[in-house]
Write an enzyme that holds these catalytic residues in place. Sequence first.
Site, short mmCIF file in Angstrom:
data_model
loop_
_atom_site.label_atom_id
_atom_site.label_comp_id
_atom_site.label_asym_id
_atom_site.label_seq_id
_atom_site.Cartn_x
_atom_site.Cartn_y
_atom_site.Cartn_z
N GLU A 194 -4.94 9.13 9.88
CA GLU A 194 -3.47 8.62 10.22
C GLU A 194 -3.31 9.94 11.32
OE1 GLU A 194 -0.61 8.84 6.58
OE2 GLU A 194 -1.44 7.50 5.75
N CYS A 198 -11.65 3.08 -0.10
CA CYS A 198 -9.34 3.02 0.29
C CYS A 198 -9.82 2.65 1.07
CB CYS A 198 -9.54 4.98 -0.11
SG CYS A 198 -8.11 5.15 1.22
N HIS A 216 -7.93 2.74 3.50
CA HIS A 216 -7.88 3.58 5.02
C HIS A 216 -8.98 3.93 6.01
CE1 HIS A 216 -3.47 5.24 4.49
NE2 HIS A 216 -3.93 6.30 4.89
N ASP A 230 1.30 -1.25 -0.34
CA ASP A 230 0.13 0.02 0.21
C ASP A 230 0.72 1.29 0.44
OD1 ASP A 230 -1.99 1.77 0.59
OD2 ASP A 230 -1.43 2.29 2.25
N SER A 231 0.30 2.47 -0.47
CA SER A 231 1.56 3.45 -0.18
C SER A 231 1.55 4.05 0.94
CB SER A 231 0.75 5.01 -0.69
OG SER A 231 -0.79 4.81 0.20
N CYS A 269 -4.07 -0.89 -1.84
CA CYS A 269 -4.65 0.24 -1.99
C CYS A 269 -5.26 0.76 -3.08
CB CYS A 269 -2.89 0.76 -2.63
SG CYS A 269 -3.20 2.57 -2.55
N1 DGL Z 1 -4.46 3.65 1.34
C1 DGL Z 1 -4.40 4.71 -0.14
C2 DGL Z 1 -6.16 3.80 -0.61
O1 DGL Z 1 -6.31 3.20 -0.60
C3 DGL Z 1 -4.56 6.26 0.22
C4 DGL Z 1 -3.87 6.87 0.75
C5 DGL Z 1 -3.13 7.39 -0.29
O2 DGL Z 1 -3.85 8.36 -0.26
O3 DGL Z 1 -2.22 7.23 -0.78
O4 DGL Z 1 -6.23 4.61 -1.81
#
Ligand code: DGL
Length: 271
Positions: free
Chosen positions: A152, A186, A188, A10-11, A73
């Site tokens: 976060e 997402c 998150h 993931d990012s 991600c």
């Molecule tokens: N985890 C990323 C996603 O699912 C979100 C965070 C990012 O912008 O890198 O898109």
Amino acid sequence: MDNRAIGVFDSGLGGLTAVRELRRLLPNENIVYFGDTGRVPYGSRGKEVIARYAHQDIRFLQSHDVKMIVCACGTVSSVLGKELSEEAALPSTGVLLPAAQAACARSTNGRIGIIGTAATIRSGALARAIRSIRPEARIFGNACPLLVPIAEAGLAKSDNVIAREAVAMYLEPLKKEGIDTLILGCTHFPLFYDLINEYFDYQVELVDSGREVARHVQAFLTTHDLLCDPAQQSQCKFYVSDDVEGFVPTAELFLGDTIGHRVSRVEVDTL
Ligand code: DGL
């Protein structure tokens, strides 16, 4: 049977919500996780940069001899689509299709909402995936960039006024459209699960993309006889591209568990 690890990237931290679900469903599997914490967020970037970063993330996991690559991600899954599996040259999945399939199966009125990063919503990929399954579906998307830093910062809680306001601001247009199903596009966003449920008075089906991808991985490994030895003692290793100290406390929020000393830093320039 295959005792090699499942590779997840993931990012940054969001993919840990998928790891949490993988560990619940497949407790014996080894997992190698890479979070590109030094370059997060991806969601505000353009396709070329996201593709370059994802290429490096995949190469890192390939170097760990994993049996499958999971792109946890929403942004990379949406922006790269099929390119992702071509790139991986291994069994692989993003969160996009499992989430779209779950939403189509659960929606009664065919009015489906999608929330994600700006890049995810701009790509239109989730909407296309839904239409390929349910062509009559009405789809309503909204980019929710502020939810990423709120999650976060550990503020995604029902009693936090900033989190409540942000959720209401982003979801009000979707509520007005009468959606009965919402994709948390997402990884998150599962941290906002309770808040979003409360906002919709528990009347809307929430599709957690991390949970859906974990279910998909379980089904894939089972069908292809790639599950590990059931007696295996699982090991999870975490790699990040920024400071380990900064990662651990927030990561534990996403993972719902302790991480201990299993985190190493990798130099992103060497990927
Ligand atoms: N985890 C990323 C996603 O699912 C979100 C965070 C990012 O912008 O890198 O898109």
